[in-house]
Scaffold this motif. Structure first.
Motif, mmCIF file in Angstrom:
data_model
loop_
_atom_site.group_PDB
_atom_site.id
_atom_site.type_symbol
_atom_site.label_atom_id
_atom_site.label_comp_id
_atom_site.label_asym_id
_atom_site.label_seq_id
_atom_site.Cartn_x
_atom_site.Cartn_y
_atom_site.Cartn_z
ATOM 1 N N UNK A 21 0.841 -1.201 0.000
ATOM 2 C CA UNK A 21 0.000 0.000 0.000
ATOM 3 C C UNK A 21 0.878 1.253 0.000
ATOM 4 N N UNK A 22 1.862 1.275 0.866
ATOM 5 C CA UNK A 22 2.747 2.439 0.972
ATOM 6 C C UNK A 22 3.507 2.657 -0.342
ATOM 7 N N UNK A 23 4.065 1.588 -0.879
ATOM 8 C CA UNK A 23 4.859 1.687 -2.099
ATOM 9 C C UNK A 23 4.012 2.170 -3.273
ATOM 10 N N UNK A 24 2.833 1.572 -3.442
ATOM 11 C CA UNK A 24 1.969 1.960 -4.557
ATOM 12 C C UNK A 24 1.469 3.396 -4.412
ATOM 13 N N UNK A 25 1.296 3.845 -3.178
ATOM 14 C CA UNK A 25 0.790 5.208 -2.986
ATOM 15 C C UNK A 25 1.751 6.238 -3.569
ATOM 16 N N UNK A 42 -8.319 5.328 2.867
ATOM 17 C CA UNK A 42 -8.026 3.937 3.225
ATOM 18 C C UNK A 42 -6.539 3.739 3.494
ATOM 19 N N UNK A 43 -5.715 4.302 2.651
ATOM 20 C CA UNK A 43 -4.266 4.199 2.843
ATOM 21 C C UNK A 43 -3.856 4.790 4.187
ATOM 22 N N UNK A 44 -4.393 5.954 4.507
ATOM 23 C CA UNK A 44 -4.036 6.607 5.775
ATOM 24 C C UNK A 44 -4.451 5.778 6.980
ATOM 25 N N UNK A 45 -5.575 5.077 6.877
ATOM 26 C CA UNK A 45 -6.013 4.228 7.989
ATOM 27 C C UNK A 45 -4.941 3.195 8.325
ATOM 28 N N UNK A 46 -4.344 2.609 7.295
ATOM 29 C CA UNK A 46 -3.328 1.588 7.535
ATOM 30 C C UNK A 46 -1.961 2.174 7.870
ATOM 31 N N UNK A 47 -1.618 3.257 7.226
ATOM 32 C CA UNK A 47 -0.309 3.867 7.484
ATOM 33 C C UNK A 47 -0.225 4.400 8.915
ATOM 34 N N UNK A 48 -1.345 4.832 9.464
ATOM 35 C CA UNK A 48 -1.361 5.397 10.816
ATOM 36 C C UNK A 48 -1.903 4.419 11.854
ATOM 37 N N UNK A 49 -1.909 3.131 11.526
ATOM 38 C CA UNK A 49 -2.421 2.121 12.446
ATOM 39 C C UNK A 49 -1.302 1.559 13.325
ATOM 40 N N UNK A 77 -8.048 -7.855 25.331
ATOM 41 C CA UNK A 77 -8.812 -9.061 25.658
ATOM 42 C C UNK A 77 -8.473 -10.173 24.693
ATOM 43 N N UNK A 78 -9.472 -10.643 23.986
ATOM 44 C CA UNK A 78 -9.293 -11.738 23.032
ATOM 45 C C UNK A 78 -8.836 -11.252 21.661
ATOM 46 N N UNK A 79 -8.948 -9.961 21.395
ATOM 47 C CA UNK A 79 -8.682 -9.441 20.059
ATOM 48 C C UNK A 79 -7.257 -8.940 19.910
ATOM 49 N N UNK A 80 -6.601 -9.407 18.851
ATOM 50 C CA UNK A 80 -5.326 -8.849 18.419
ATOM 51 C C UNK A 80 -5.560 -8.296 17.026
ATOM 52 N N UNK A 81 -5.066 -7.129 16.741
ATOM 53 C CA UNK A 81 -5.279 -6.585 15.414
ATOM 54 C C UNK A 81 -4.753 -5.180 15.279
ATOM 55 N N UNK A 82 -5.335 -4.450 14.360
ATOM 56 C CA UNK A 82 -4.920 -3.087 14.055
ATOM 57 C C UNK A 82 -5.992 -2.101 14.499
ATOM 58 N N UNK A 83 -5.543 -0.945 14.917
ATOM 59 C CA UNK A 83 -6.463 0.157 15.170
ATOM 60 C C UNK A 83 -5.734 1.440 14.852
ATOM 61 N N UNK A 84 -6.512 2.484 14.668
ATOM 62 C CA UNK A 84 -5.919 3.787 14.402
ATOM 63 C C UNK A 84 -5.063 4.186 15.595
ATOM 64 N N UNK A 85 -3.871 4.706 15.308
ATOM 65 C CA UNK A 85 -2.960 5.116 16.376
ATOM 66 C C UNK A 85 -3.475 6.357 17.087
ATOM 67 N N UNK A 86 -4.180 7.195 16.354
ATOM 68 C CA UNK A 86 -4.753 8.394 16.970
ATOM 69 C C UNK A 86 -6.151 8.601 16.417
#
Length: 190
Positions: free
Chosen positions: A28-32, A100-107, A113-122
């Protein structure tokens, strides 16, 4: 899937997420960067300036401002309505892919609890706190694929702007869904 024992030491030490997820995020970063290149090319061709002059003019501008200038000067130059419609569509597609790109770049990676994953850093201006984002490989790759479609579309639109007599108008791609509207899934494997 790549197994940890098959990866070199650096990859093992620097993969907060599974390597395939990290690869998709990097894609995503490279293509952007290529999307930004084509946006600059369109700006150059609409204004009739060199790449260096365009970079100097747009250096501290947001992408939304650059697209506003592209559309303004395209109208002022008398570019035909059909091409103006493509510039509007390209601007909308660029903006959705950017969001969409920013959501992942800033995650960031999280464990709650039971969930591991990504979230917005701010939190963004509209929300009151950090929010989880879709972090399954299929969704991340879909965002990368949308950016790839945008690259192809921007290059085709630039050809039409640069040489309207010889270039054919491209098909308008569908606008990508915003990932914030997609359902979250729990991903224990992250």
């Amino acid at each position: 899937m790549l197994e940890p024992e098959n990866l070199d030491q650096w990859v093992r030490e620097n993969s907060a997420l599974p390597p395939l997820v990290m690869h998709a995020l990097g894609n995503i970063v490279f293509k952007w960067n290529v999307c930004e290149y084509w946006t600059n090319a369109i700006f150059c061709d609409v204004l009739g300036v060199s790449e260096n002059d365009a970079r100097a003019l747009t250096y501290d501008m947001s992408s939304a401002s650059i697209w506003d200038k592209i559309k303004y000067f395209a109208k002022k130059r008398g570019i035909n309505e059909e091409v103006l419609g493509h510039l509007d569509h390209a601007s909308l597609m660029f903006d959705r892919c950017r969001i969409n790109r920013n959501r992942y770049v800033h995650a960031i990676g999280i464990t709650t609890g039971e969930r591991r994953g990504l979230q917005m850093a701010k939190a963004d201006k509209k929300s009151t706190g950090s929010q989880p984002i879709p972090d399954d490989l299929e969704t991340i790759r879909s965002v990368s694929d949308s950016i790839k479609s945008l690259i192809q579309y921007l290059s085709s639109v630039d050809l039409v702007v640069a040489d309207p007599e010889r270039a054919a108008l491209p098909q308008k791609p569908l606008l990508p869904e915003l990932i914030e509207k997609l359902p979250l899934q729990s991903h224990q494997e992250l």
